[in-house]
Design a protein around this motif. Structure first.
Motif, PDB file in Angstrom:
ATOM      1  N   PRO A  55       0.808  -1.225   0.000  1.00  0.00           N
ATOM      2  CA  PRO A  55       0.000   0.000   0.000  1.00  0.00           C
ATOM      3  C   PRO A  55       0.844   1.279   0.000  1.00  0.00           C
ATOM      4  O   PRO A  55       0.452   2.275  -0.584  1.00  0.00           O
ATOM      5  CB  PRO A  55      -0.819  -0.103   1.294  1.00  0.00           C
ATOM      6  CG  PRO A  55      -0.871  -1.556   1.609  1.00  0.00           C
ATOM      7  CD  PRO A  55       0.452  -2.105   1.131  1.00  0.00           C
ATOM      8  N   ALA A  56       1.994   1.254   0.645  1.00  0.00           N
ATOM      9  CA  ALA A  56       2.860   2.437   0.685  1.00  0.00           C
ATOM     10  C   ALA A  56       3.781   2.508  -0.526  1.00  0.00           C
ATOM     11  O   ALA A  56       4.459   3.508  -0.726  1.00  0.00           O
ATOM     12  CB  ALA A  56       3.689   2.434   1.966  1.00  0.00           C
ATOM     13  N   GLY A  57       3.845   1.439  -1.323  1.00  0.00           N
ATOM     14  CA  GLY A  57       4.694   1.443  -2.516  1.00  0.00           C
ATOM     15  C   GLY A  57       6.174   1.466  -2.191  1.00  0.00           C
ATOM     16  O   GLY A  57       6.935   2.207  -2.794  1.00  0.00           O
ATOM     17  N   ARG A  58       6.590   0.616  -1.222  1.00  0.00           N
ATOM     18  CA  ARG A  58       8.004   0.628  -0.857  1.00  0.00           C
ATOM     19  C   ARG A  58       8.447  -0.738  -0.328  1.00  0.00           C
ATOM     20  O   ARG A  58       7.629  -1.554   0.079  1.00  0.00           O
ATOM     21  CB  ARG A  58       8.300   1.691   0.184  1.00  0.00           C
ATOM     22  CG  ARG A  58       7.731   1.374   1.540  1.00  0.00           C
ATOM     23  CD  ARG A  58       8.153   2.392   2.598  1.00  0.00           C
ATOM     24  NE  ARG A  58       7.443   2.131   3.819  1.00  0.00           N
ATOM     25  CZ  ARG A  58       6.598   2.943   4.403  1.00  0.00           C
ATOM     26  NH1 ARG A  58       6.357   4.120   3.867  1.00  0.00           N
ATOM     27  NH2 ARG A  58       5.995   2.610   5.520  1.00  0.00           N
ATOM     28  N   VAL A  59       9.761  -0.920  -0.335  1.00  0.00           N
ATOM     29  CA  VAL A  59      10.404  -2.066   0.297  1.00  0.00           C
ATOM     30  C   VAL A  59      11.439  -1.505   1.260  1.00  0.00           C
ATOM     31  O   VAL A  59      12.227  -0.628   0.899  1.00  0.00           O
ATOM     32  CB  VAL A  59      11.084  -2.994  -0.732  1.00  0.00           C
ATOM     33  CG1 VAL A  59      11.915  -4.061  -0.047  1.00  0.00           C
ATOM     34  CG2 VAL A  59      10.054  -3.628  -1.652  1.00  0.00           C
ATOM     35  N   LEU A 110      19.525   5.590  -4.517  1.00  0.00           N
ATOM     36  CA  LEU A 110      18.398   4.713  -4.850  1.00  0.00           C
ATOM     37  C   LEU A 110      17.277   4.726  -3.813  1.00  0.00           C
ATOM     38  O   LEU A 110      16.139   4.414  -4.131  1.00  0.00           O
ATOM     39  CB  LEU A 110      18.892   3.275  -5.026  1.00  0.00           C
ATOM     40  CG  LEU A 110      19.796   3.036  -6.217  1.00  0.00           C
ATOM     41  CD1 LEU A 110      20.428   1.652  -6.137  1.00  0.00           C
ATOM     42  CD2 LEU A 110      19.009   3.205  -7.512  1.00  0.00           C
ATOM     43  N   ALA A 111      17.600   5.056  -2.576  1.00  0.00           N
ATOM     44  CA  ALA A 111      16.625   4.963  -1.491  1.00  0.00           C
ATOM     45  C   ALA A 111      15.902   6.287  -1.273  1.00  0.00           C
ATOM     46  O   ALA A 111      16.462   7.356  -1.499  1.00  0.00           O
ATOM     47  CB  ALA A 111      17.331   4.542  -0.204  1.00  0.00           C
ATOM     48  N   ARG A 112      14.654   6.186  -0.819  1.00  0.00           N
ATOM     49  CA  ARG A 112      13.920   7.385  -0.395  1.00  0.00           C
ATOM     50  C   ARG A 112      14.630   7.987   0.804  1.00  0.00           C
ATOM     51  O   ARG A 112      14.729   9.191   0.938  1.00  0.00           O
ATOM     52  CB  ARG A 112      12.495   7.020   0.007  1.00  0.00           C
ATOM     53  CG  ARG A 112      11.593   6.646  -1.125  1.00  0.00           C
ATOM     54  CD  ARG A 112      10.218   6.287  -0.603  1.00  0.00           C
ATOM     55  NE  ARG A 112       9.318   5.970  -1.696  1.00  0.00           N
ATOM     56  CZ  ARG A 112       8.110   5.478  -1.526  1.00  0.00           C
ATOM     57  NH1 ARG A 112       7.656   5.239  -0.308  1.00  0.00           N
ATOM     58  NH2 ARG A 112       7.356   5.202  -2.556  1.00  0.00           N
ATOM     59  N   GLU A 113      15.083   7.097   1.696  1.00  0.00           N
ATOM     60  CA  GLU A 113      15.884   7.499   2.846  1.00  0.00           C
ATOM     61  C   GLU A 113      16.620   6.268   3.347  1.00  0.00           C
ATOM     62  O   GLU A 113      16.250   5.150   3.046  1.00  0.00           O
ATOM     63  CB  GLU A 113      15.033   8.145   3.946  1.00  0.00           C
ATOM     64  CG  GLU A 113      13.914   7.297   4.479  1.00  0.00           C
ATOM     65  CD  GLU A 113      13.083   8.030   5.517  1.00  0.00           C
ATOM     66  OE1 GLU A 113      13.665   8.726   6.371  1.00  0.00           O
ATOM     67  OE2 GLU A 113      11.861   7.893   5.477  1.00  0.00           O
ATOM     68  N   GLU A 161      14.898   2.541   2.653  1.00  0.00           N
ATOM     69  CA  GLU A 161      13.558   2.369   2.110  1.00  0.00           C
ATOM     70  C   GLU A 161      13.587   2.774   0.642  1.00  0.00           C
ATOM     71  O   GLU A 161      13.970   3.889   0.304  1.00  0.00           O
ATOM     72  CB  GLU A 161      12.540   3.194   2.884  1.00  0.00           C
ATOM     73  CG  GLU A 161      12.327   2.643   4.274  1.00  0.00           C
ATOM     74  CD  GLU A 161      11.153   3.257   5.001  1.00  0.00           C
ATOM     75  OE1 GLU A 161      10.507   4.184   4.465  1.00  0.00           O
ATOM     76  OE2 GLU A 161      10.888   2.799   6.122  1.00  0.00           O
ATOM     77  N   VAL A 162      13.199   1.820  -0.200  1.00  0.00           N
ATOM     78  CA  VAL A 162      13.246   2.012  -1.646  1.00  0.00           C
ATOM     79  C   VAL A 162      11.817   2.048  -2.170  1.00  0.00           C
ATOM     80  O   VAL A 162      11.018   1.152  -1.882  1.00  0.00           O
ATOM     81  CB  VAL A 162      14.033   0.866  -2.331  1.00  0.00           C
ATOM     82  CG1 VAL A 162      14.090   1.077  -3.841  1.00  0.00           C
ATOM     83  CG2 VAL A 162      15.437   0.759  -1.749  1.00  0.00           C
ATOM     84  N   GLY A 163      11.506   3.089  -2.936  1.00  0.00           N
ATOM     85  CA  GLY A 163      10.174   3.205  -3.532  1.00  0.00           C
ATOM     86  C   GLY A 163      10.020   2.261  -4.707  1.00  0.00           C
ATOM     87  O   GLY A 163      10.992   1.919  -5.386  1.00  0.00           O
ATOM     88  N   LEU A 164       8.794   1.831  -4.905  1.00  0.00           N
ATOM     89  CA  LEU A 164       8.480   0.968  -6.037  1.00  0.00           C
ATOM     90  C   LEU A 164       7.823   1.822  -7.115  1.00  0.00           C
ATOM     91  O   LEU A 164       6.684   2.260  -6.947  1.00  0.00           O
ATOM     92  CB  LEU A 164       7.543  -0.167  -5.604  1.00  0.00           C
ATOM     93  CG  LEU A 164       8.073  -1.076  -4.500  1.00  0.00           C
ATOM     94  CD1 LEU A 164       7.025  -2.100  -4.102  1.00  0.00           C
ATOM     95  CD2 LEU A 164       9.348  -1.758  -4.946  1.00  0.00           C
ATOM     96  N   PRO A 165       8.536   2.098  -8.215  1.00  0.00           N
ATOM     97  CA  PRO A 165       7.962   2.933  -9.276  1.00  0.00           C
ATOM     98  C   PRO A 165       6.643   2.348  -9.781  1.00  0.00           C
ATOM     99  O   PRO A 165       6.472   1.138  -9.863  1.00  0.00           O
ATOM    100  CB  PRO A 165       9.020   2.893 -10.381  1.00  0.00           C
ATOM    101  CG  PRO A 165      10.282   2.544  -9.674  1.00  0.00           C
ATOM    102  CD  PRO A 165       9.879   1.653  -8.528  1.00  0.00           C
TER     103      PRO A 165
END
Length: 155
Positions: free
Chosen positions: A83-87, A120-123, A139-143
């Motif tokens: 749901p948050a679009g991240r790993v 590569l990471a959001r943070e 934390e990496v966003g999922l495009p």
């Protein structure tokens, strides 16, 4: 302890695995991460899979090169939050020394790992862990996934 809702239980996944603190262990961590992402619906070779896999590879390599304590493993934890679009990637080792972003030159053969993670990471950051050592996380966003979007129901 909070109990996840039914939707969270279906749309969130977690993998936790320990590896030997060797180059082979780092390679296995990267391969397992790519496989798990594929299982979660993030296909091999996609932009998201490549980004997360590279973050895992860099953090695992750092755990082996700089965080290795003889006789101690490192641990990988992946959390897929659809749901948050991240790993979220977490790598824990038993060495208390904190990582630092190397400010070497662009032609240097080493020292680029955390710069890649930061790109590569959001943070990303470092947190203490129970017992000796630390956890380096990113934390990496999922495009293509809008944060907060509900997953579509499958027919």
């Amino acid at each position: 302890m909070t109990v996840p809702s039914a939707e969270e239980a279906v749309t969130m996944g977690e993998l936790v695995q320990r590896f030997s603190s060797t180059p082979r262990g780092a390679r296995l961590a990267r391969r397992l991460a790519a496989h798990q992402l594929h299982t979660w619906g993030v296909p091999y070779g996609s932009e998201a899979s490549d980004a997360v896999t590279l973050v895992v590879a860099e953090l695992a390599a750092n755990a082996v090169r700089h965080g290795r304590v003889p006789g101690r493993d490192f641990a990988l934890r992946l959390v897929h939050d659809a749901p948050a679009g991240r790993v979220r990637v977490e790598l824990s080792d038993t060495c208390p020394r904190l990582p630092r972003e190397d400010r070497g030159g662009p032609l240097d053969e080493a020292g680029r790992g955390l710069r890649l993670v930061a790109a590569l990471a959001r943070e990303w950051g470092v947190a203490p862990r129970p017992g000796p050592g630390k956890t380096v996380w990113a934390e990496v966003g999922l495009p293509g996934v809008r944060p907060g979007a509900r997953p579509s129901a499958r027919p």
